[in-house]
Design a protein around this motif. Structure first.
Motif, PDB file in Angstrom:
ATOM      1  N   TYR A 142       0.696  -1.385  -0.010  1.00  0.00           N
ATOM      2  CA  TYR A 142      -0.070  -0.092   0.025  1.00  0.00           C
ATOM      3  C   TYR A 142       0.824   1.271  -0.054  1.00  0.00           C
ATOM      4  O   TYR A 142       0.594   2.105  -0.826  1.00  0.00           O
ATOM      5  CB  TYR A 142      -0.970  -0.067   1.100  1.00  0.00           C
ATOM      6  CG  TYR A 142      -1.412   1.116   1.903  1.00  0.00           C
ATOM      7  CD1 TYR A 142      -2.377   1.987   1.338  1.00  0.00           C
ATOM      8  CD2 TYR A 142      -0.898   1.709   3.105  1.00  0.00           C
ATOM      9  CE1 TYR A 142      -2.948   2.919   1.974  1.00  0.00           C
ATOM     10  CE2 TYR A 142      -1.302   2.851   3.624  1.00  0.00           C
ATOM     11  CZ  TYR A 142      -2.393   3.531   3.086  1.00  0.00           C
ATOM     12  OH  TYR A 142      -2.655   4.536   3.799  1.00  0.00           O
TER      13      TYR A 142
ATOM     14  N   LYS B   3       2.490   1.992  -3.240  1.00  0.00           N
ATOM     15  CA  LYS B   3       1.642   1.923  -4.569  1.00  0.00           C
ATOM     16  C   LYS B   3       1.184   3.683  -4.381  1.00  0.00           C
ATOM     17  O   LYS B   3       1.042   4.058  -5.393  1.00  0.00           O
ATOM     18  CB  LYS B   3       0.576   1.202  -4.583  1.00  0.00           C
ATOM     19  CG  LYS B   3       0.842  -0.374  -5.019  1.00  0.00           C
ATOM     20  CD  LYS B   3      -0.436  -1.140  -4.978  1.00  0.00           C
ATOM     21  CE  LYS B   3      -0.108  -2.177  -5.463  1.00  0.00           C
ATOM     22  NZ  LYS B   3      -1.348  -3.493  -5.325  1.00  0.00           N
TER      23      LYS B   3
ATOM     24  N   ARG C  94     -15.768   5.325  -2.667  1.00  0.00           N
ATOM     25  CA  ARG C  94     -15.196   4.979  -4.062  1.00  0.00           C
ATOM     26  C   ARG C  94     -15.747   6.088  -4.871  1.00  0.00           C
ATOM     27  O   ARG C  94     -16.967   6.321  -5.014  1.00  0.00           O
ATOM     28  CB  ARG C  94     -15.799   3.390  -4.255  1.00  0.00           C
ATOM     29  CG  ARG C  94     -15.710   2.350  -3.420  1.00  0.00           C
ATOM     30  CD  ARG C  94     -14.310   1.906  -2.960  1.00  0.00           C
ATOM     31  NE  ARG C  94     -14.234   0.983  -2.184  1.00  0.00           N
ATOM     32  CZ  ARG C  94     -13.161   0.446  -1.661  1.00  0.00           C
ATOM     33  NH1 ARG C  94     -12.056   1.093  -1.825  1.00  0.00           N
ATOM     34  NH2 ARG C  94     -12.934  -0.669  -0.907  1.00  0.00           N
TER      35      ARG C  94
ATOM     36  N   SER D 252     -17.151  -1.450   4.008  1.00  0.00           N
ATOM     37  CA  SER D 252     -16.157  -2.635   3.663  1.00  0.00           C
ATOM     38  C   SER D 252     -16.884  -4.065   3.823  1.00  0.00           C
ATOM     39  O   SER D 252     -17.866  -4.115   4.874  1.00  0.00           O
ATOM     40  CB  SER D 252     -14.891  -2.515   4.400  1.00  0.00           C
ATOM     41  OG  SER D 252     -15.316  -2.796   5.846  1.00  0.00           O
TER      42      SER D 252
ATOM     43  N   HIS E 160      -8.975  -4.182   4.135  1.00  0.00           N
ATOM     44  CA  HIS E 160      -9.876  -3.157   3.342  1.00  0.00           C
ATOM     45  C   HIS E 160      -9.393  -1.899   3.311  1.00  0.00           C
ATOM     46  O   HIS E 160      -9.996  -1.117   2.385  1.00  0.00           O
ATOM     47  CB  HIS E 160     -11.277  -3.435   3.767  1.00  0.00           C
ATOM     48  CG  HIS E 160     -11.871  -4.878   3.709  1.00  0.00           C
ATOM     49  ND1 HIS E 160     -11.953  -5.817   2.494  1.00  0.00           N
ATOM     50  CD2 HIS E 160     -12.446  -5.539   4.672  1.00  0.00           C
ATOM     51  CE1 HIS E 160     -12.168  -6.794   2.674  1.00  0.00           C
ATOM     52  NE2 HIS E 160     -12.558  -6.750   3.868  1.00  0.00           N
TER      53      HIS E 160
ATOM     54  N   TYR F  84      -6.341  -0.391   3.085  1.00  0.00           N
ATOM     55  CA  TYR F  84      -5.111  -0.369   2.429  1.00  0.00           C
ATOM     56  C   TYR F  84      -5.421  -0.181   0.867  1.00  0.00           C
ATOM     57  O   TYR F  84      -4.912  -0.750  -0.069  1.00  0.00           O
ATOM     58  CB  TYR F  84      -4.112  -1.203   2.901  1.00  0.00           C
ATOM     59  CG  TYR F  84      -3.794  -1.412   4.462  1.00  0.00           C
ATOM     60  CD1 TYR F  84      -2.935   0.064   4.778  1.00  0.00           C
ATOM     61  CD2 TYR F  84      -4.401  -1.991   5.309  1.00  0.00           C
ATOM     62  CE1 TYR F  84      -2.726   0.282   6.084  1.00  0.00           C
ATOM     63  CE2 TYR F  84      -3.905  -1.788   6.648  1.00  0.00           C
ATOM     64  CZ  TYR F  84      -3.415  -0.579   7.098  1.00  0.00           C
ATOM     65  OH  TYR F  84      -2.964  -0.513   8.466  1.00  0.00           O
ATOM     66  N   THR F  85      -6.180   0.771   0.909  1.00  0.00           N
ATOM     67  CA  THR F  85      -6.536   1.429  -0.749  1.00  0.00           C
ATOM     68  C   THR F  85      -6.222   3.013  -0.753  1.00  0.00           C
ATOM     69  O   THR F  85      -6.368   3.363   0.438  1.00  0.00           O
ATOM     70  CB  THR F  85      -7.702   0.879  -1.204  1.00  0.00           C
ATOM     71  OG1 THR F  85      -8.828   1.574  -0.237  1.00  0.00           O
ATOM     72  CG2 THR F  85      -7.811  -0.682  -1.277  1.00  0.00           C
ATOM     73  N   ASP F  86      -6.284   3.456  -1.732  1.00  0.00           N
ATOM     74  CA  ASP F  86      -6.047   4.781  -1.931  1.00  0.00           C
ATOM     75  C   ASP F  86      -7.477   5.490  -1.781  1.00  0.00           C
ATOM     76  O   ASP F  86      -7.707   6.401  -2.757  1.00  0.00           O
ATOM     77  CB  ASP F  86      -5.138   5.447  -3.067  1.00  0.00           C
ATOM     78  CG  ASP F  86      -4.964   6.848  -3.230  1.00  0.00           C
ATOM     79  OD1 ASP F  86      -4.840   7.397  -2.000  1.00  0.00           O
ATOM     80  OD2 ASP F  86      -4.710   7.436  -4.084  1.00  0.00           O
ATOM     81  N   ASP F  87      -8.413   5.409  -0.917  1.00  0.00           N
ATOM     82  CA  ASP F  87      -9.601   5.814  -0.528  1.00  0.00           C
ATOM     83  C   ASP F  87      -9.780   6.486   0.598  1.00  0.00           C
ATOM     84  O   ASP F  87      -9.050   6.349   1.454  1.00  0.00           O
ATOM     85  CB  ASP F  87     -10.628   4.648  -0.760  1.00  0.00           C
ATOM     86  CG  ASP F  87     -10.382   3.989  -2.126  1.00  0.00           C
ATOM     87  OD1 ASP F  87     -10.797   4.754  -3.035  1.00  0.00           O
ATOM     88  OD2 ASP F  87     -10.223   2.752  -2.125  1.00  0.00           O
TER      89      ASP F  87
ATOM     90  N   GLU G 156      -7.646  11.102   1.689  1.00  0.00           N
ATOM     91  CA  GLU G 156      -6.775  10.291   0.505  1.00  0.00           C
ATOM     92  C   GLU G 156      -5.664  10.134   0.931  1.00  0.00           C
ATOM     93  O   GLU G 156      -4.666  11.165   0.941  1.00  0.00           O
ATOM     94  CB  GLU G 156      -7.059  10.938  -0.918  1.00  0.00           C
ATOM     95  CG  GLU G 156      -6.885  10.002  -1.918  1.00  0.00           C
ATOM     96  CD  GLU G 156      -7.075  10.794  -3.285  1.00  0.00           C
ATOM     97  OE1 GLU G 156      -7.842  10.268  -3.890  1.00  0.00           O
ATOM     98  OE2 GLU G 156      -6.858  11.871  -3.410  1.00  0.00           O
TER      99      GLU G 156
END
Length: 288
Positions: free
Chosen positions: A14, A17, A51, A59, A66, A68-71, A85
């Motif tokens: 994460y 990225k 999203r 989630s 869940h 570890y996203t760029d959200d 973000e």
């Protein structure tokens, strides 16, 4: 539930990225994103995750993988308050350039995730003061950051509360004007990260065609100040630092197409109009 070793690998991936997505090549920032657990600052799952194009959605369960996203993740969705973000903060933290041992003030600390990342960068020889106006969020941040020996969390209005001079002042809310107190408390060589946003920058996000907001990096150089826009932004409004007159002036400035020419902040109103991008009471963002 993802086991601890897998979660560490997920955090490392994460971090890599997130930084790569905004062109940040900084091992210290990457390590901070990899080592600070985001789930420690968001309460129990499932979590409301934004999203883009779909809005909030929970989630699937309470597995921290869940997160570890760029959200953005909602921390008070009913008030439109989110854990921001990650890529935006990675980009801004690169410009903040927090060195070990520095004093940092984080205004709009929320529940403390990015405050913890700043504490990681400042190290045990540094100090981070987090100021949060929302009492419930300040209480949560204080609880979540209790184990961080170099962090202090206070509840209050960051536009009015006094604090010791700082090397970095990092504002996490959108203003329409500058605050003299922030500039006064910036050490020589210190950096202020300041989002300036029109009303379109939050209440009307996604509507209209004019630019909505930008984050300015303001660097003190003795009695002078360098200034430049380093990012676009849409962010929660800054209580106490917005008014209709300065919002109108800011909207006009964004509409003139000259944002990227801004290089200086002057603490006066003596700048000729042809060099002024945005003028307020006793200050001006200007071109060379």
């Amino acid at each position: 539930m993802t086991d601890s070793d897998d979660l560490k690998r997920i955090r490392r991936a994460y971090a890599g990225k997130v930084l790569a997505s905004v062109g940040v090549d900084d091992a210290r920032i990457e390590r901070a994103f990899a080592e600070v657990p985001r789930e420690d600052f968001l309460g129990p799952g499932p979590w409301p995750i934004i999203r883009y194009g779909l809005g909030f959605g929970l989630s699937p369960d309470d597995d921290p993988a869940h997160l570890y996203t760029d959200d953005l993740v909602g921390i008070a969705p009913e008030r439109h308050i989110n854990n921001g973000e990650p890529s935006l903060h990675a980009h801004l933290l690169c410009h903040a350039n927090i060195a070990e041992g520095e004093r940092v003030v984080h205004i709009g600390t929320g529940t403390g995730y990015y405050t913890a990342i700043m504490a990681h960068l400042a190290g045990l020889s540094g100090r981070v003061l987090g100021i949060e106006i929302e009492a419930d969020l300040a209480a949560r941040a204080k609880q979540y950051l209790a184990g961080y020996r170099n962090v202090e969390i206070v509840q209050g209005d960051g536009t009015k509360r006094s604090f010791e001079p700082a090397d970095v002042i990092y504002i996490n809310a959108g203003a329409t004007r500058l605050d003299d107190g922030w500039l006064d408390r910036l050490n020589d060589g210190g950096r202020l990260l300041l989002p300036l946003t029109t009303d379109d920058g939050f209440t009307l996000i996604g509507r209209g065609s004019r630019p909505r907001g930008a984050v300015f990096l303001i660097t003190r150089e003795g009695d002078a100040y360098a200034a430049r826009a380093v990012s676009g932004v849409a962010i929660y409004p800054c209580a106490g630092m917005r008014d209709p007159e300065s919002e109108r002036a800011l909207a006009i400035a964004f509409g003139n197409g000259e944002l990227k020419r801004v290089t200086r902040l002057y603490r006066s109103n003596d700048v000729p109009p042809e060099r002024s991008w945005l003028e307020g009471k006793g200050w001006c963002l200007a071109y060379d």
